[in-house]
Write an enzyme that holds these catalytic residues in place. Structure first.
Site, PDB file in Angstrom:
ATOM      1  NE  ARG A 293      -8.306  -4.242   2.469  1.00  0.00           N
ATOM      2  CZ  ARG A 293      -8.903  -3.504   1.536  1.00  0.00           C
ATOM      3  NH1 ARG A 293     -10.223  -3.395   1.521  1.00  0.00           N
ATOM      4  NH2 ARG A 293      -8.196  -2.871   0.625  1.00  0.00           N
TER       5      ARG A 293
ATOM      6  CG  HIS B  42      -6.960  -0.175   5.216  1.00  0.00           C
ATOM      7  ND1 HIS B  42      -7.048   0.281   3.922  1.00  0.00           N
ATOM      8  CD2 HIS B  42      -6.418  -1.419   5.135  1.00  0.00           C
ATOM      9  CE1 HIS B  42      -6.579  -0.648   3.091  1.00  0.00           C
ATOM     10  NE2 HIS B  42      -6.196  -1.697   3.810  1.00  0.00           N
TER      11      HIS B  42
ATOM     12  CB  VAL C 254      -4.036   6.481   8.145  1.00  0.00           C
ATOM     13  CG1 VAL C 254      -4.145   7.957   7.785  1.00  0.00           C
ATOM     14  CG2 VAL C 254      -3.801   5.646   6.891  1.00  0.00           C
TER      15      VAL C 254
ATOM     16  CG  ASN D 134      -8.900   3.356   2.759  1.00  0.00           C
ATOM     17  OD1 ASN D 134      -8.361   2.281   2.967  1.00  0.00           O
ATOM     18  ND2 ASN D 134      -8.550   4.461   3.405  1.00  0.00           N
TER      19      ASN D 134
ATOM     20  N   PRO E 214       0.241  -0.189   2.822  1.00  0.00           N
ATOM     21  CG  PRO E 214       1.140  -1.858   4.156  1.00  0.00           C
ATOM     22  CD  PRO E 214       0.064  -0.829   4.146  1.00  0.00           C
TER      23      PRO E 214
ATOM     24  CG  HIS F   2      -4.525 -10.967   2.810  1.00  0.00           C
ATOM     25  ND1 HIS F   2      -3.656 -10.399   1.904  1.00  0.00           N
ATOM     26  CD2 HIS F   2      -5.209  -9.927   3.353  1.00  0.00           C
ATOM     27  CE1 HIS F   2      -3.809  -9.082   1.897  1.00  0.00           C
ATOM     28  NE2 HIS F   2      -4.740  -8.778   2.775  1.00  0.00           N
ATOM     29  CB  THR F   3      -6.361 -17.091   6.332  1.00  0.00           C
ATOM     30  OG1 THR F   3      -6.830 -18.437   6.201  1.00  0.00           O
ATOM     31  CG2 THR F   3      -7.002 -16.475   7.573  1.00  0.00           C
TER      32      THR F   3
END
Length: 317
Positions: A61, A65, A69, A93, A162, A192-193
């Site tokens: 993640r 992120h 950006v 964040n 998102p 996201h598992t």
């Protein structure tokens, strides 16, 4: 006349060639100057995940992120200063993104072996791949040579990442702006598992009594997420195998057991068939996830003379 200008011309061509090579991502980028860098980083990441298995999700993640950006430039790792508005305190964040200290630890080990050679951006990119492998996920070839930014962009972090409450069209558009397809989006969402989410991010969904959520699943999740209070209470994104990389996330979506609205919405509209495919074919999901991670890791990388190699990832040298 040819002989008179031959040497300067050749010198110029050599310089241009060097600059061109330095501005290219390559799987062999550090072979000459720091050949052990990938191994050093991998071992450091393995130790961190062995100590806390949830860290695998956090590192993937963190990389996501960063790349969304101003490209994959380690800007998310910069602390707040008088001249830098840190991305760490942006809404998506703040008190949410984790793993900064793990990247710093890996960077310190690389610095001891090869001072001033390996960028924080490359450390983070390799760490995401190594995190996947450490919990049973796919591996992929990482092209290296990113440089670190000297700026952060809190504003872009607030607008470009998102939202967990977003609808399908908004999500597709957000990924499209980064050069990623709807299929890439669904594959990357499969991260996201792994990992967990805070109560305030899914409270509205589990109390909505909507038709897109399994009633039993909602009832179970309410036990740890009251209608008021407990905003930071955590629940696994995949209740079945929250610390192993597999395709249960997509099976959950088919059963209307996606924890976040932005997860469940993938099993609708134009992306529903992709979710169904991944739910029945873990190999296809793993292959597509690896391919999408490569694409994401090469979003607007800072190259050549456009960036620096930070000594520590949280500050400008």
């Amino acid at each position: 006349m040819i002989g008179r200008f031959a040497t300067p011309l050749i010198s110029l061509m050599v310089v241009l060639s060097i600059i061109s090579c330095q501005a290219q991502l390559s799987t062999t980028f550090y072979d000459a100057r720091c050949p052990n860098a990938p191994t050093i980083i991998r071992n450091s990441i393995r130790r961190a995940i062995s100590a806390e298995r949830r860290m695998a999700a956090s590192l993937i993640r963190l990389h996501f992120h960063d790349c969304f950006v101003q490209g994959c430039d380690a800007s998310i790792l910069l602390d707040e200063t008088a001249t830098i508005q840190s991305e760490k305190t942006a809404a998506p964040n703040n008190n949410s993104v984790r793993g900064y200290e793990v990247i710093e630890a890996a960077k310190r080990e690389v610095e001891r072996a090869c001072p001033g050679v390996v960028s924080c951006a490359d450390v983070l990119t390799l760490a995401a791949r190594d995190a996947s492998v450490a919990v049973g996920g796919p591996s992929w070839s990482v092209r290296l040579g990113r440089r670190d930014s000297t700026t952060a962009n809190r504003g872009a972090a607030n607008t470009d990442l998102p939202s967990p409450f977003a609808g399908l069209d908004v999500l597709i558009d957000a990924f499209d702006k980064k050069g990623l397809t709807a299929r890439d989006m669904v594959a990357l969402s499969g991260a996201h598992t792994l990992g967990q989410s805070q109560c305030f991010l899914f409270r509205g969904r589990i109390y909505s009594n909507g038709s897109d959520i399994d009633a039993g699943f909602a009832s179970t999740r309410r036990r740890g997420c009251p209608q008021s209070g407990g905003d930071g209470n955590l629940a696994p994104l995949d209740v079945v195998t929250p610390n192993s990389f597999d395709n249960n996330y997509f099976r959950n979506l088919v059963e209307r057991k996606g924890l976040l609205q932005s997860d469940q919405v993938l099993f609708s509209g134009s992306t529903a068939t992709i979710v169904s495919q991944y739910s029945g074919n873990p190999r296809t999901f793993a292959a597509d996830f690896a391919a999408a991670m490569i694409k994401m890791s090469e979003i607007q990388p800072t190259l050549g003379q456009d960036g620096i190699i930070r000594n520590t990832c949280s500050a400008i040298n």
